[in-house]
Design an enzyme around this catalytic site. Structure first.
Site, PDB file in Angstrom:
ATOM      1  N   LYS A   1       0.826  -1.208   0.000  1.00  0.00           N
ATOM      2  CA  LYS A   1       0.000   0.000   0.000  1.00  0.00           C
ATOM      3  C   LYS A   1       0.865   1.266   0.000  1.00  0.00           C
ATOM      4  O   LYS A   1       2.076   1.207   0.198  1.00  0.00           O
ATOM      5  CB  LYS A   1      -0.953  -0.011   1.206  1.00  0.00           C
ATOM      6  CG  LYS A   1      -1.969  -1.145   1.160  1.00  0.00           C
ATOM      7  CD  LYS A   1      -2.913  -0.994  -0.010  1.00  0.00           C
ATOM      8  CE  LYS A   1      -4.115  -1.917   0.034  1.00  0.00           C
ATOM      9  NZ  LYS A   1      -3.851  -3.335  -0.189  1.00  0.00           N
TER      10      LYS A   1
HETATM   11  C1  LIG Z   1     -10.183  -2.730  -1.442  1.00  0.00           C
HETATM   12  C2  LIG Z   1      -9.511  -3.450  -0.303  1.00  0.00           C
HETATM   13  N1  LIG Z   1     -10.138  -3.534   0.876  1.00  0.00           N
HETATM   14  C3  LIG Z   1      -9.582  -4.156   1.924  1.00  0.00           C
HETATM   15  C4  LIG Z   1      -8.338  -4.730   1.833  1.00  0.00           C
HETATM   16  C5  LIG Z   1      -7.767  -5.445   3.008  1.00  0.00           C
HETATM   17  O1  LIG Z   1      -6.618  -4.807   3.497  1.00  0.00           O
HETATM   18  P1  LIG Z   1      -5.684  -5.571   4.549  1.00  0.00           P
HETATM   19  O2  LIG Z   1      -4.761  -6.450   3.776  1.00  0.00           O
HETATM   20  O3  LIG Z   1      -4.958  -4.472   5.271  1.00  0.00           O
HETATM   21  O4  LIG Z   1      -6.563  -6.324   5.457  1.00  0.00           O
HETATM   22  C6  LIG Z   1      -7.641  -4.672   0.626  1.00  0.00           C
HETATM   23  C7  LIG Z   1      -6.317  -5.285   0.501  1.00  0.00           C
HETATM   24  O5  LIG Z   1      -5.679  -5.312  -0.486  1.00  0.00           O
HETATM   25  C8  LIG Z   1      -8.240  -4.018  -0.472  1.00  0.00           C
HETATM   26  O6  LIG Z   1      -7.620  -3.947  -1.667  1.00  0.00           O
END
Ligand SMILES: Cc1ncc(COP(=O)(O)O)c(C=O)c1O
Length: 400
Positions: free
Chosen positions: A185
């Site tokens: 990210k």
């Molecule tokens: C649109 C979206 N929402 C939620 C997430 C979940 O993030 P995390 O990996 O921090 O749980 C991601 C992860 O890539 C994502 O792309």
């Protein structure tokens, strides 16, 4: 391949390393003072009087936010089909039903009109996703939520930093916003997330539920000079707290967030300019007053090219460039497809975009030269596909 350009890499400097060493030397590894500093810095970064609560992923943050809003069995939560499964899985964890709607024309973000059409008496909340870091049409979504008495939790996993009509994502009139610090990210802690809310009740519930439903956190209990071993469990919570090691990375990454964004925006502008003559559609541009975080740069291949998306990615890899696809829409995954009998024609725009979408590398560790390589690889891949078929070539020239 030695000279392979990966699709994504984190940008970790000496500042992050020193801050992590400081955490390691401090004797406090789990949620503690560094997490507190990161939360305060983050709340100030977003502005608007928000409270920030650090968690160990955006998935955890989305789960906690919807739990705090009381989403449960019998409820429906409207979200986009064009997202990562995390957005929807947490709705299932709460025993509620995700209701998927399609994206807007010429966009990757959810279509507010389709949200309104999907509302039923059971609808409790909307989870818009700011795809790639470009804000959804939040004025329309907030107006719909107000009209129908619905809650909004923004999935801002991609949207740090990003603005909508001059205001930070995280400071709008929604119930909560959740950011991701996953390794790829725009701002990372390896794994991690942040819940931002101006609602004290939601903040308090998330704070308690991120650590087993315990009323006091461990730092508070173990570092108090007075006997402080006693705690109370007030609900069956989760183990979603952020460690101080992760927060240490986040403290330093956050300071660089706007520099990272500027660099990504420069790279996006360069892709736009230098690929403008190619048979591809560039990503949607931000509206006046909006800032795109440029977490992703997703092109759409012209279908008349006669080169499938998968072939394109293979040929880019053969030229030493890693690409990706965001996302395989949820209606194409067996779990979601079979549970809700989802068919491609229910999501025609998501389906069409998915079949021609390619995410090109865009990250601050890339040099000018790396980006030149990507641009040349795209041009060469397209040129060779046109060369490989005279039929394609003439069809292409006619359409150009
Ligand atoms: C649109 C979206 N929402 C939620 C997430 C979940 O993030 P995390 O990996 O921090 O749980 C991601 C992860 O890539 C994502 O792309």
């Amino acid at each position: 391949m030695n000279n392979f350009l990966p699709f994504a890499l984190p940008d970790i400097g000496e500042e992050e390393i020193a801050e992590v060493v400081d955490a390691l030397r401090s004797g406090w590894l789990t949620t503690g003072p560094k997490t507190g500093v990161f939360e305060e810095d983050f709340a100030a970064f977003i502005g608007g009087g928000a409270r920030a609560l650090a968690v160990n992923s955006a998935t955890a943050g989305l789960h906690l936010a919807l739990e705090a809003l009381g989403v449960g069995p019998g409820d429906e939560v409207i979200t986009t089909a064009y997202t990562f499964t995390a957005t929807a899985e947490i709705i299932r964890h709460l025993g509620a039903e995700p209701v998927f709607v399609d994206i807007a024309p010429c966009a990757f973000n959810i279509d507010p009109e389709k949200i309104e059409r999907a509302i039923t008496p059971r609808t409790k909340a909307i989870v818009p996703v700011h795809f790639a870091g470009l804000a959804c049409d939040m004025d329309s979504i907030i107006a719909i939520a107000r009209k129908h008495g619905l809650k909004i939790v923004e999935d801002a996993a991609h949207a740090l930093p990003a603005t909508y009509r001059g205001r930070s994502i995280g400071s709008l009139e929604t119930d909560a916003t959740v950011f991701s610090f996953y390794a790829t990210k725009t701002v990372t802690t390896g794994e991690g997330g942040m819940i931002v809310t101006r609602d004290e009740r939601i903040a308090e519930r998330c704070r308690v539920m991120r650590l087993h439903g315990i009323s006091r956190d461990a730092f508070d209990r173990y570092t108090s000079a007075k006997p402080a071993w006693r705690y109370e469990v007030i609900a069956p919570g989760f183990k979603y707290n952020m460690t101080d090691i992760a927060a240490a990375i986040g403290i330093q990454q956050l300071k660089k967030a706007w520099n990272f964004q500027r660099r990504r925006a420069e790279m996006a502008a360069r892709y736009d300019a230098e690929l403008a003559d190619q048979p591809i559609l560039p990503p949607p541009r931000p509206n006046e007053g909006d800032t795109h975080s440029w977490h992703l740069y997703v092109i759409r291949l012209d279908q008349r090219l006669g080169l499938s998306r998968d072939e394109f990615i293979e040929r880019m890899a053969a030229r030493g460039v890693g690409c990706s696809v965001h996302f395989i829409p949820l209606h194409l995954h067996p779990y979601w497809r079979d549970l809700y009998n989802l068919l491609p024609h229910h999501f025609p725009l998501s389906d069409r975009v998915y079949r021609c979408a390619v995410s090109l590398p865009i990250y601050t560790k890339m040099t000018e030269g790396d980006q030149t390589r990507v641009i040349e690889a795209v041009r060469e891949t397209i040129r060779s596909s046109v060369r490989s078929s005279t039929v394609r070539s003439s069809a292409f020239r006619r359409s150009a």
